[in-house]
Design an enzyme around this catalytic site. Sequence first.
Site, PDB file in Angstrom:
ATOM      1  N   SER A   1       0.956  -1.280   0.031  1.00  0.00           N
ATOM      2  CA  SER A   1      -0.024  -0.211   0.090  1.00  0.00           C
ATOM      3  C   SER A   1       0.707   1.128   0.023  1.00  0.00           C
ATOM      4  CB  SER A   1      -1.074  -0.059   1.192  1.00  0.00           C
ATOM      5  OG  SER A   1      -0.232  -0.310   2.398  1.00  0.00           O
TER       6      SER A   1
ATOM      7  N   TYR B   1       7.930   1.064  -1.408  1.00  0.00           N
ATOM      8  CA  TYR B   1       8.401   0.287  -2.351  1.00  0.00           C
ATOM      9  C   TYR B   1       7.337  -0.836  -2.890  1.00  0.00           C
ATOM     10  CZ  TYR B   1      13.284   2.141  -2.494  1.00  0.00           C
ATOM     11  OH  TYR B   1      14.266   2.767  -3.021  1.00  0.00           O
TER      12      TYR B   1
ATOM     13  N   GLU C   1      -4.255  -1.542   6.844  1.00  0.00           N
ATOM     14  CA  GLU C   1      -4.546  -0.017   6.752  1.00  0.00           C
ATOM     15  C   GLU C   1      -5.784   0.358   7.392  1.00  0.00           C
ATOM     16  OE1 GLU C   1      -2.322   2.303   5.830  1.00  0.00           O
ATOM     17  OE2 GLU C   1      -1.036   1.173   4.579  1.00  0.00           O
TER      18      GLU C   1
ATOM     19  N   TYR D   1      18.482  -2.498   2.395  1.00  0.00           N
ATOM     20  CA  TYR D   1      19.311  -1.254   2.657  1.00  0.00           C
ATOM     21  C   TYR D   1      20.409  -1.282   3.221  1.00  0.00           C
ATOM     22  CZ  TYR D   1      20.618   3.521   2.737  1.00  0.00           C
ATOM     23  OH  TYR D   1      20.973   4.900   2.627  1.00  0.00           O
TER      24      TYR D   1
ATOM     25  N   TYR E   1      22.147   1.917  11.422  1.00  0.00           N
ATOM     26  CA  TYR E   1      21.368   1.069  10.584  1.00  0.00           C
ATOM     27  C   TYR E   1      22.081  -0.225  10.320  1.00  0.00           C
ATOM     28  CZ  TYR E   1      18.035   0.212   6.989  1.00  0.00           C
ATOM     29  OH  TYR E   1      16.681  -0.460   6.441  1.00  0.00           O
TER      30      TYR E   1
ATOM     31  N   LYS F   1      18.207  -7.163   8.693  1.00  0.00           N
ATOM     32  CA  LYS F   1      18.509  -7.365   7.465  1.00  0.00           C
ATOM     33  C   LYS F   1      19.334  -8.537   7.064  1.00  0.00           C
ATOM     34  CE  LYS F   1      15.920  -3.859   6.152  1.00  0.00           C
ATOM     35  NZ  LYS F   1      14.366  -4.215   5.517  1.00  0.00           N
TER      36      LYS F   1
END
Length: 397
Positions: A49, A52, A74, A224, A234, A243
Amino acid sequence: MIIQPKFRGFICTTAHPTGCAKQVQEQIDYVKSQKPIQGPKKALVIGASTGYGLASRIALTFGAGADTIGVFFEKPGSEKRTATAGWYNTAAFEKAATEAGYVAKSINGDAFSNEIKQETIDLIKKEFGKVDIVVYSLAAPRRVHPDTGEVFSSVLKPIGQAYTNKTVDFHTGKVSEVTLEPATEEEIRHTVAVMGGEDWKMWIDALEEAGVLADGVITLAYSYIGPKITHPVYREGTVGRAKDHLEATAHELDAQLKKLNGRAFVSVNKAVVTQSSSAIPVVPLYISLLFKVMKEKGLHEGCIEQMYRLFADRLYSGSSVEVDEAGRIRVDDLEMREDVQEEVLALWNQVDSESLKSISDLEGYRTDFFQLFGFETDGVDYEADVNPDVKIPSLNA
């Protein structure tokens, strides 16, 4: 209702249906202006929604001609309250896709749950039979484990030691120092449980067991890496640990899908303005400097340009998929170019509250942030009375 932006911290609590629809149309128009993608025809996008995930759905439908099922969580609007931006985005996408002759169905609920997985499987069987691609693009702050009921909450923290660096309040333009205390082992475990690869694998396992993955299926998740400036908070922090788990899961799924002649990939994308990135200290300041450099070099891309390039030039180019030494697709290649990063670092070393306006693109960052919620979009009359109660066609069928 006349809808204006209202804020609580880094979250905008209102969204504008007309602005969101125009943003979606602009992404559709971009994809339609490019060469067609020789890609999949039946797609499942989990986390469809915003950001990306939304751009993936748009690129697959209007670039490759794919019918899609989108899963998201949502909130609808009412006569007195706006829906979330993702709700309006999906309503606009579904309308445009259906008018163009494509199937676009949506499921609204907790994608981490077994119930939503089963509902999705049932819908695939009914509408498609099987899917050619599964895009996993969930971004959530918490997760309830579907089997144990344990509640996990993610944190954005360094690991091992405290981290101090510059940050910016993008509303005021004030540059200051921020210190983040290191995460506990429990916080690391929680963040990996929310943002790692466990749920992605649960989805693929469930879809495979149900027999709804087509021969040659591709599944894809997003990651990322970013520059050394942001690594402590990060890539070397709690999010980076998650990640790492996501990327390890990609290798596991890649091996698992071989029996279907399928593949699993992680695509490393560039830094863009999202609700999530806005909440990470250091990152908004980095992005505002990055945007300045990349726009001056003619290299800037948003979500839709990235996703079009990912599908057209990498996954479905007709040649083998190019990956880095860790097996990842890299569409952050322009961001991580040596000349780009050298210039960003030079600006980082000199940026403060006084110089920010002249050496960064904070205005561009700020505009992108407002546009996430349908505001500050050209051609929209924000003084006009609009109905916030917009329906998503397939959810009201």
